[in-house]
Design a protein around this motif. Structure first.
Motif, mmCIF file in Angstrom:
data_model
loop_
_atom_site.group_PDB
_atom_site.id
_atom_site.type_symbol
_atom_site.label_atom_id
_atom_site.label_comp_id
_atom_site.label_asym_id
_atom_site.label_seq_id
_atom_site.Cartn_x
_atom_site.Cartn_y
_atom_site.Cartn_z
ATOM 1 N N GLY B 118 0.785 -1.234 0.000
ATOM 2 C CA GLY B 118 0.000 0.000 0.000
ATOM 3 C C GLY B 118 0.819 1.287 0.000
ATOM 4 O O GLY B 118 0.264 2.374 -0.182
ATOM 5 N N MET B 119 2.129 1.189 0.207
ATOM 6 C CA MET B 119 2.933 2.420 0.310
ATOM 7 C C MET B 119 2.984 3.163 -1.024
ATOM 8 O O MET B 119 2.891 4.395 -1.066
ATOM 9 N N VAL B 161 4.981 10.724 8.810
ATOM 10 C CA VAL B 161 6.111 10.790 7.892
ATOM 11 C C VAL B 161 6.914 9.514 8.098
ATOM 12 O O VAL B 161 7.457 9.278 9.184
ATOM 13 N N GLY B 162 6.949 8.678 7.085
ATOM 14 C CA GLY B 162 7.707 7.446 7.147
ATOM 15 C C GLY B 162 9.146 7.700 6.735
ATOM 16 O O GLY B 162 9.397 8.204 5.644
ATOM 17 N N GLY B 230 12.930 2.614 15.616
ATOM 18 C CA GLY B 230 12.969 1.155 15.738
ATOM 19 C C GLY B 230 11.622 0.529 15.416
ATOM 20 O O GLY B 230 11.275 -0.546 15.893
ATOM 21 N N THR B 231 10.835 1.223 14.593
ATOM 22 C CA THR B 231 9.469 0.780 14.300
ATOM 23 C C THR B 231 9.288 0.600 12.793
ATOM 24 O O THR B 231 9.542 1.522 12.012
ATOM 25 N N MET B 232 8.868 -0.590 12.396
ATOM 26 C CA MET B 232 8.647 -0.863 10.973
ATOM 27 C C MET B 232 7.208 -0.530 10.609
ATOM 28 O O MET B 232 6.281 -0.850 11.361
ATOM 29 N N ILE B 233 7.013 0.073 9.438
ATOM 30 C CA ILE B 233 5.652 0.198 8.895
ATOM 31 C C ILE B 233 5.360 -1.106 8.155
ATOM 32 O O ILE B 233 6.069 -1.473 7.218
ATOM 33 N N LYS B 234 4.300 -1.804 8.595
ATOM 34 C CA LYS B 234 3.961 -3.103 8.003
ATOM 35 C C LYS B 234 3.072 -2.930 6.777
ATOM 36 O O LYS B 234 3.082 -3.725 5.865
ATOM 37 N N GLU B 235 2.228 -1.889 6.843
ATOM 38 C CA GLU B 235 1.290 -1.684 5.752
ATOM 39 C C GLU B 235 0.854 -0.224 5.750
ATOM 40 O O GLU B 235 0.764 0.400 6.812
ATOM 41 N N CYS B 236 0.631 0.294 4.562
ATOM 42 C CA CYS B 236 0.134 1.665 4.456
ATOM 43 C C CYS B 236 -1.255 1.611 3.836
ATOM 44 O O CYS B 236 -1.442 1.059 2.752
ATOM 45 N N LYS B 237 -2.248 2.146 4.560
ATOM 46 C CA LYS B 237 -3.616 2.175 4.055
ATOM 47 C C LYS B 237 -3.978 3.605 3.651
ATOM 48 O O LYS B 237 -3.187 4.527 3.842
ATOM 49 N N GLU B 238 -5.171 3.739 3.105
ATOM 50 C CA GLU B 238 -5.557 5.075 2.641
ATOM 51 C C GLU B 238 -5.615 6.067 3.798
ATOM 52 O O GLU B 238 -5.273 7.240 3.648
ATOM 53 N N ASP B 239 -6.030 5.581 4.967
ATOM 54 C CA ASP B 239 -6.231 6.492 6.092
ATOM 55 C C ASP B 239 -5.385 6.125 7.306
ATOM 56 O O ASP B 239 -5.776 6.386 8.436
#
Lengths: 401, 401
Positions: B118-119, B161-162, B230-239
């Motif tokens: 989703g990113m 902000v990723g 130290g935090t991973m973004i696992k998924e990016c959704k619309e909101d």
């Protein structure tokens, strides 16, 4: 000894001017005056189409109430009206309630969509500062999207304005000025932009003189506006409208100016509505209620000459405020109430930039820059009545023409 | 007699400075120079985070190419590169093609999302004028929506902000300055706003000195920024995004600054990629191609001291341009090519407003207003190299500090 309490609901043209006039007419010992409004500011409804198009800054259209109303005389309550309990003579607010001896209702209009499917959800309306500035931001966002999309994107630059009345046409005039500027800003060919006005009646600006209408149509068409008159919107979707026999027109922004009705609090509070508003008596009171006045866009006031109600404008709302303040004063002093008489000073419609047209005073027609100059005079006159020369200097319109 | 033809692809820092240097070093009779670019303007990639936040106008960040490049010496072609046919020594464009004797590739970067679901679709990136200004418009639209929504609306004011690298942190600094201003504009309580930076590494700004990092964190936290390192973004959704063990954070705007790779044209054209870019030889040529130079964000240049590639910056791209122009001159004149050597003049990160930090020249650390002053000096120096004092006066940064 308790003084009578006058409560004014809504700080629009009618509510502000009534409050102002009451502080001028009444002595402090004659009555307490309370003004209830959702925001701490008053806004100029007749300038909101400019806020929506982005041709004026939102802060030009609003005035802090405490800057123009004498706070020693008036108790300002910032709250939202929920219901009027006329039997108990009290008003329920979101955060409390308030009793009255005399009530002035100036709660303004809401969008009336006549049951057109999807219009409520998918169309913007020019109705408050919040609802107007979102149109500007939405439109600018569509322009910013354009060069980031690959295909099927031209409709992002299409604007549909439903309704060819005063507000719709004034808004379109501003769009015709603003969009070429946005094209430049976002590196877009200005020929890609479409502005489409859709009106169910056979002509735009019904009620105006034909010569003035022709002038407006010509002026707007020469700046690229397309008119679809005699055309019903059958359905409003997220990305377009269905008209006539099922023709779909895709659009990035849809604004509905095709109808208004009284604030829904009026109906909810049990006042009888005719075509969405209250037919008030000639002294501006709600029929059957000797202590409730209804003004502005919540009311129909009968024009005894034509047998039809006057069209609701800022001009009439301000004149109603005068009559209302006189009549409350008369009630307090036990004297005779006056009948409302509309003194038509003419109407000028701005068509964007230096363009305008209308009639003044004696019915004389004005076009182009002289109409525009008159429009500015009218706008500034209200500021003068409300806040004197200081307010005119701070918020007035002095565009070169 | 045909003159050799030098074709430069892309008018970023590397392409612009190479072209400029070639016009200075070569006599007109020595070579034809062609500069190919998608737009007729150059933009300052290192200022785009300010365009995205809305703290500078987009036009401050761009310069008409024809204003700074001698058009008598350089043929400007406004077109989009489709593919490089290195075997045939020609470049396919959207509207034609062009042959070359020497090619300089400065086509810049693209967002690298490392396959995070989703990113690609749901996050904005700070990558071009078009992709940056849409962030600003999107964000302003969310603020305009806020007061028009009834419930479940606070996330509209949340910014994720990723990536906590240079661009991410500089962008957050600008947001920290801009958002209180937007709150005022849209009548919103500024405590409702959240700015969240999510970084997979154990610290933001990896590679920077710890004292400088601490300063940046403190400066931004004191202005309300939240850090999740130290935090991973696992998924990016619309909101919103999903982080860690499935925690969802809702947001109105999501911007990804966590990774870049070479323009995809490079891979499509058959150059071998290592971690998304081309490992170039020490004379900046693509391995195996004596006539193709690759510069800037498309290339990795090895730092022989550390054994790792230099981090890609505007500073290094401009120094590469010098070496590239020297080496093309050497090839034309039959002399010896030089090896690229990076002369580190230091790095300063802006943290918004008057805040900044970094190192200069001899490794001296700078904080606060003196760092900010140095940042402006650096920004203006590039303008001076490109367009002389006139360009500095027109586009330079002279904010009070």
């Amino acid at each position: 000894m308790n003084k009578p309490k006058i409560v004014v609901l809504g700080a629009g043209y009618a509510g502000m001017m009534t409050t102002k006039r009451l502080t001028q007419k009444l002595k402090p010992e004659e009555a307490d005056i309370v003004l209830v409004n959702k925001h701490n500011y008053h806004y100029q409804t007749t300038w909101l189409h400019e806020v929506a198009a982005g041709t004026i800054d939102q802060n030009r259209s609003r005035i802090m109430i405490s800057d123009v109303i004498n706070r020693k005389r008036v108790n300002l309550v910032q709250d939202t009206v929920v219901e009027i309990k006329k039997g108990d003579k009290r008003v329920v607010l979101e955060n409390g309630e308030i009793e009255y001896d005399y009530l002035v209702i100036g709660l303004g209009f809401e969008k009336a969509t006549f049951g057109i499917p999807g219009m409520e959800e998918n169309a913007f309306s020019i109705q408050s500062v919040d609802k107007s500035r979102i149109i500007r931001e939405h439109m600018e966002y569509q322009f910013a999207r354009y060069n980031n999309e690959n295909a099927d994107k031209d409709h992002l630059l299409t604007f549909i304005v439903g309704g060819g009345g005063f507000t719709g046409i004034e808004f379109i005039g501003e769009l015709a000025e603003r969009l070429p500027e946005l094209c430049k800003r976002f590196d877009i060919d200005k020929n890609k932009v479409r502005i489409i006005n859709i009106e169910a009646a056979p002509t735009i600006l019904p009620g105006f003189n034909k010569e003035l209408i022709d002038y407006a149509v010509h002026s707007l068409e020469s700046r690229g506006v397309e008119f679809k008159v005699g055309t019903m919107i059958k359905e409003c979707k997220e990305d377009g409208v269905i008209v006539g026999e099922g023709e779909e027109i895709k659009a990035g922004t849809i604004v509905w100016t095709g109808g208004v009705q009284a604030n829904s609090i009026i109906g909810k509070s049990g006042f009888e509505l005719t075509k969405g508003k209250v037919n008030v008596d000639s002294d501006l009171r709600a029929p059957g209620y000797h202590d409730v006045f209804i003004l502005g866009d919540c009311a129909w006031v009968m024009d005894e000459e034509s047998g039809r109600p006057y069209p609701p404008t800022a001009q009439i709302a301000m004149q109603e405020a005068d009559t209302c303040a006189n009549n409350i004063t008369a009630l307090l002093r036990g004297s005779k109430l006056e009948r409302f008489r509309f003194d038509n000073k003419g109407t000028v419609a701005s068509l964007g930039g230096k363009h305008a047209m209308g009639t003044v005073f004696d019915g004389k027609k004005l076009f182009g820059v002289s109409a525009k100059a008159m429009k500015n005079v009218i706008d500034n006159r209200y500021l003068f009545l409300l806040g004197g020369p200081k307010l005119v200097l701070r918020k007035g319109k002095f565009r070169p023409f």
